[in-house]
Design a protein around this motif. Structure first.
Motif, mmCIF file in Angstrom:
data_model
loop_
_atom_site.group_PDB
_atom_site.id
_atom_site.type_symbol
_atom_site.label_atom_id
_atom_site.label_comp_id
_atom_site.label_asym_id
_atom_site.label_seq_id
_atom_site.Cartn_x
_atom_site.Cartn_y
_atom_site.Cartn_z
ATOM 1 N N PHE A 139 3.430 1.823 15.001
ATOM 2 C CA PHE A 139 2.060 1.927 14.487
ATOM 3 C C PHE A 139 2.068 2.186 12.981
ATOM 4 C CE2 PHE A 139 -1.190 5.074 13.244
ATOM 5 C CZ PHE A 139 -2.326 4.304 13.381
ATOM 6 N N ALA A 140 2.948 3.092 12.534
ATOM 7 C CA ALA A 140 3.013 3.424 11.110
ATOM 8 C C ALA A 140 3.451 2.215 10.280
ATOM 9 C CB ALA A 140 3.982 4.584 10.897
ATOM 10 N N GLU A 141 4.410 1.462 10.797
ATOM 11 C CA GLU A 141 4.894 0.291 10.057
ATOM 12 C C GLU A 141 3.852 -0.828 10.027
ATOM 13 O OE1 GLU A 141 7.843 -0.181 8.245
ATOM 14 O OE2 GLU A 141 7.691 1.982 8.479
ATOM 15 N N ILE A 142 3.180 -1.047 11.166
ATOM 16 C CA ILE A 142 2.133 -2.074 11.224
ATOM 17 C C ILE A 142 0.990 -1.706 10.286
ATOM 18 C CG2 ILE A 142 0.369 -3.096 12.712
ATOM 19 C CD1 ILE A 142 2.427 -2.816 15.015
ATOM 20 N N LEU A 143 0.631 -0.427 10.289
ATOM 21 C CA LEU A 143 -0.465 0.046 9.441
ATOM 22 C C LEU A 143 -0.139 -0.180 7.969
ATOM 23 C CD1 LEU A 143 -3.200 1.499 9.720
ATOM 24 C CD2 LEU A 143 -1.983 3.642 9.413
ATOM 25 N N ARG A 144 1.113 0.056 7.609
ATOM 26 C CA ARG A 144 1.536 -0.134 6.221
ATOM 27 C C ARG A 144 1.403 -1.601 5.807
ATOM 28 N NH1 ARG A 144 6.619 0.111 3.469
ATOM 29 N NH2 ARG A 144 7.712 -0.042 5.450
ATOM 30 N N ALA A 145 1.691 -2.499 6.734
ATOM 31 C CA ALA A 145 1.570 -3.926 6.444
ATOM 32 C C ALA A 145 0.111 -4.357 6.389
ATOM 33 C CB ALA A 145 2.326 -4.724 7.503
ATOM 34 N N VAL A 146 -0.697 -3.840 7.320
ATOM 35 C CA VAL A 146 -2.114 -4.223 7.387
ATOM 36 C C VAL A 146 -2.856 -3.784 6.131
ATOM 37 C CG1 VAL A 146 -4.297 -3.763 8.590
ATOM 38 C CG2 VAL A 146 -2.229 -4.291 9.899
ATOM 39 N N ILE A 147 -2.570 -2.572 5.656
ATOM 40 C CA ILE A 147 -3.262 -2.062 4.467
ATOM 41 C C ILE A 147 -2.983 -2.935 3.245
ATOM 42 C CG2 ILE A 147 -3.082 -0.175 2.772
ATOM 43 C CD1 ILE A 147 -3.444 1.771 5.019
ATOM 44 N N GLN A 148 -1.805 -3.566 3.202
ATOM 45 C CA GLN A 148 -1.453 -4.423 2.075
ATOM 46 C C GLN A 148 -1.907 -5.872 2.285
ATOM 47 O OE1 GLN A 148 2.567 -3.314 0.158
ATOM 48 N NE2 GLN A 148 2.813 -2.639 2.270
ATOM 49 N N TRP A 149 -2.605 -6.117 3.393
ATOM 50 C CA TRP A 149 -3.102 -7.466 3.703
ATOM 51 C C TRP A 149 -4.145 -7.877 2.676
ATOM 52 C CZ3 TRP A 149 -6.887 -8.790 8.220
ATOM 53 C CH2 TRP A 149 -6.912 -10.173 8.422
ATOM 54 N N GLU A 150 -4.019 -9.092 2.193
ATOM 55 C CA GLU A 150 -4.890 -9.603 1.135
ATOM 56 C C GLU A 150 -6.363 -9.610 1.548
ATOM 57 O OE1 GLU A 150 -4.874 -10.868 -2.882
ATOM 58 O OE2 GLU A 150 -3.202 -10.263 -1.601
ATOM 59 N N LYS A 151 -6.639 -9.867 2.827
ATOM 60 C CA LYS A 151 -8.020 -9.920 3.313
ATOM 61 C C LYS A 151 -8.725 -8.567 3.188
ATOM 62 C CE LYS A 151 -7.973 -14.244 4.827
ATOM 63 N NZ LYS A 151 -8.880 -15.294 4.294
ATOM 64 N N LEU A 152 -7.951 -7.472 3.214
ATOM 65 C CA LEU A 152 -8.529 -6.134 3.092
ATOM 66 C C LEU A 152 -8.531 -5.647 1.644
ATOM 67 C CD1 LEU A 152 -7.054 -4.214 6.176
ATOM 68 C CD2 LEU A 152 -9.374 -5.088 5.870
ATOM 69 N N GLY A 153 -8.188 -6.516 0.726
ATOM 70 C CA GLY A 153 -8.106 -6.165 -0.684
ATOM 71 C C GLY A 153 -9.346 -5.505 -1.261
ATOM 72 N N PRO A 154 -10.566 -6.009 -0.951
ATOM 73 C CA PRO A 154 -11.769 -5.363 -1.499
ATOM 74 C C PRO A 154 -11.923 -3.899 -1.085
ATOM 75 C CG PRO A 154 -12.283 -7.562 -0.691
ATOM 76 C CD PRO A 154 -10.876 -7.265 -0.264
ATOM 77 N N LEU A 155 -11.240 -3.497 0.005
ATOM 78 C CA LEU A 155 -11.301 -2.107 0.446
ATOM 79 C C LEU A 155 -10.058 -1.325 0.037
ATOM 80 C CD1 LEU A 155 -12.729 0.137 2.096
ATOM 81 C CD2 LEU A 155 -11.489 -0.721 4.105
ATOM 82 N N THR A 156 -8.868 -1.886 0.309
ATOM 83 C CA THR A 156 -7.614 -1.148 0.095
ATOM 84 C C THR A 156 -6.880 -1.551 -1.184
ATOM 85 O OG1 THR A 156 -6.311 -2.770 1.350
ATOM 86 C CG2 THR A 156 -7.324 -0.967 2.599
ATOM 87 N N ASN A 157 -7.370 -2.566 -1.875
ATOM 88 C CA ASN A 157 -6.720 -3.107 -3.074
ATOM 89 C C ASN A 157 -5.417 -3.826 -2.738
ATOM 90 O OD1 ASN A 157 -7.042 -3.600 -5.808
ATOM 91 N ND2 ASN A 157 -5.852 -1.826 -6.447
ATOM 92 N N ALA A 158 -5.267 -4.211 -1.460
ATOM 93 C CA ALA A 158 -4.116 -4.978 -0.977
ATOM 94 C C ALA A 158 -2.798 -4.297 -1.365
ATOM 95 C CB ALA A 158 -4.195 -6.412 -1.484
ATOM 96 N N SER A 159 -1.880 -5.032 -1.982
ATOM 97 C CA SER A 159 -0.573 -4.467 -2.331
ATOM 98 C C SER A 159 -0.574 -3.783 -3.697
ATOM 99 C CB SER A 159 0.489 -5.562 -2.313
ATOM 100 O OG SER A 159 0.166 -6.595 -3.231
ATOM 101 N N ASN A 160 -1.733 -3.697 -4.323
ATOM 102 C CA ASN A 160 -1.830 -3.052 -5.634
ATOM 103 C C ASN A 160 -2.049 -1.543 -5.478
ATOM 104 O OD1 ASN A 160 -1.925 -5.670 -7.127
ATOM 105 N ND2 ASN A 160 -3.825 -5.888 -5.962
ATOM 106 N N ILE A 161 -1.665 -0.800 -6.508
ATOM 107 C CA ILE A 161 -1.759 0.656 -6.474
ATOM 108 C C ILE A 161 -3.206 1.112 -6.660
ATOM 109 C CG2 ILE A 161 -1.079 2.791 -7.662
ATOM 110 C CD1 ILE A 161 1.547 1.484 -8.388
ATOM 111 N N LEU A 162 -3.600 2.106 -5.875
ATOM 112 C CA LEU A 162 -4.875 2.786 -6.094
ATOM 113 C C LEU A 162 -4.628 3.957 -7.034
ATOM 114 C CD1 LEU A 162 -6.483 2.920 -2.528
ATOM 115 C CD2 LEU A 162 -7.255 1.577 -4.474
ATOM 116 N N ARG A 163 -5.424 4.052 -8.085
ATOM 117 C CA ARG A 163 -5.220 5.106 -9.077
ATOM 118 C C ARG A 163 -6.572 5.537 -9.647
ATOM 119 N NH1 ARG A 163 -5.384 1.798 -13.714
ATOM 120 N NH2 ARG A 163 -5.157 -0.385 -13.166
ATOM 121 N N LYS A 164 -6.539 6.464 -10.589
ATOM 122 C CA LYS A 164 -7.724 6.961 -11.297
ATOM 123 C C LYS A 164 -8.707 7.692 -10.383
ATOM 124 C CE LYS A 164 -7.473 3.596 -15.065
ATOM 125 N NZ LYS A 164 -8.191 2.628 -15.898
ATOM 126 N N PHE A 165 -8.243 8.133 -9.208
ATOM 127 C CA PHE A 165 -9.123 8.911 -8.335
ATOM 128 C C PHE A 165 -9.036 10.393 -8.691
ATOM 129 C CE2 PHE A 165 -5.148 7.842 -6.110
ATOM 130 C CZ PHE A 165 -4.623 9.089 -5.864
#
Length: 271
Positions: A139-165
């Protein structure tokens, strides 16, 4: 017995006072940016993560290897919710500023980070024994891959780093949050629910024969552990000043499990 409890309480309060004094001194001195400060902050965060894992593995007897996945959920939830609106266009530069266009206060975002992790924990508990460990690891490994999925980019920023929070300024912050969370876990362990957890750990059949609802108590333990793992993941993201899926690998779960074993399975003070 009362004298022993009183003595232990006084010693604990004195140690806490000394720790706060040391942290205040470091926080207001050049040592704030030193390696000592770094180690202390990370130690406080890992203490919370280890205690949350010990609640599940040590006190309830459920072997889970998904700690990094729940930390990942907490880190991303907190980061997404606390990025200032005027900075989102820079953070989500490949996704037109993302789909979340508001900013939450720090504490509510921390709590929500834990809630999201707990919600994802519920469906995984259908399995038992070694199957639960394998399922949570996957589950942890699948979740790590899903979060970096390009389709979820508008929410998770895909494989890019989230910063400035939103981060924290004082090194006391992770100690206070971890201390409050660990205190809640200790109160839970010392309650009737905690005794039910220990009974399940020792013998599930005997516990069920005594009237303990196995699924209910296992779910409570698993979701509580995941909730505090999510908060720990958010604290770690604040400490690192970024949230990135590649940081939350299986090796991080093994590190936490190693601390559980060294500190003693079922030992809060060891953790």
């Amino acid at each position: 017995m009362k004298n022993k409890k009183t003595r232990n309480l006084i010693c604990s309060l004195l140690l806490a006072a000394v720790l706060v004094g040391v942290l205040l001194y470091i926080d207001n001195s050049p040592l704030k940016s030193s390696m000592l400060s770094t180690v202390l902050q990370k130690g406080a965060i890992y203490a919370l993560l280890v205690v949350s894992m010990n609640l599940l593995n040590g006190f309830t007897g459920l072997f889970s290897l998904g700690q990094a996945g729940f930390m990942l959920l907490g880190a991303y939830t907190y980061a997404i919710l606390t990025i200032p609106v005027d900075q989102r266009i820079n953070v989500y530069q490949y996704f037109d500023g993302g789909i979340v266009q508001f900013q939450m206060p720090q504490i509510p975002a921390l709590i929500l980070a834990g809630v999201v992790a707990a919600l994802f924990a519920a469906p995984v508990l259908r399995l038992k024994s070694d199957y639960l460990a394998i399922a949570t690891l996957g589950f942890a490994e699948i979740l790590r891959a899903v979060i970096q999925w390009e389709k979820l980019g508008p929410l998770t920023n895909a494989s890019n780093i989230l910063r400035k929070f939103t981060g924290y300024d004082s090194i006391l912050f992770p100690f206070i949050v971890s201390g409050v969370c660990i205190a809640i876990i200790v109160l839970l362990i010392n309650s009737t629910y905690g005794r039910a957890f220990k009974a399940i750990r020792e013998d599930e059949i005997a516990a069920e024969a005594m009237g303990i609802n196995l699924m209910k108590h296992k779910m409570l333990s698993f979701c509580t552990s995941s909730f505090f793992a999510g908060i720990g993941g958010a604290l770690l993201a604040m400490f690192q000043f970024n949230a990135h899926a590649k940081n939350f690998t299986t090796a991080m779960t093994y590190e936490i499990l190693l601390i559980v074993v060294i500190g003693g399975i079922g030992s809060i003070t060891g953790s």
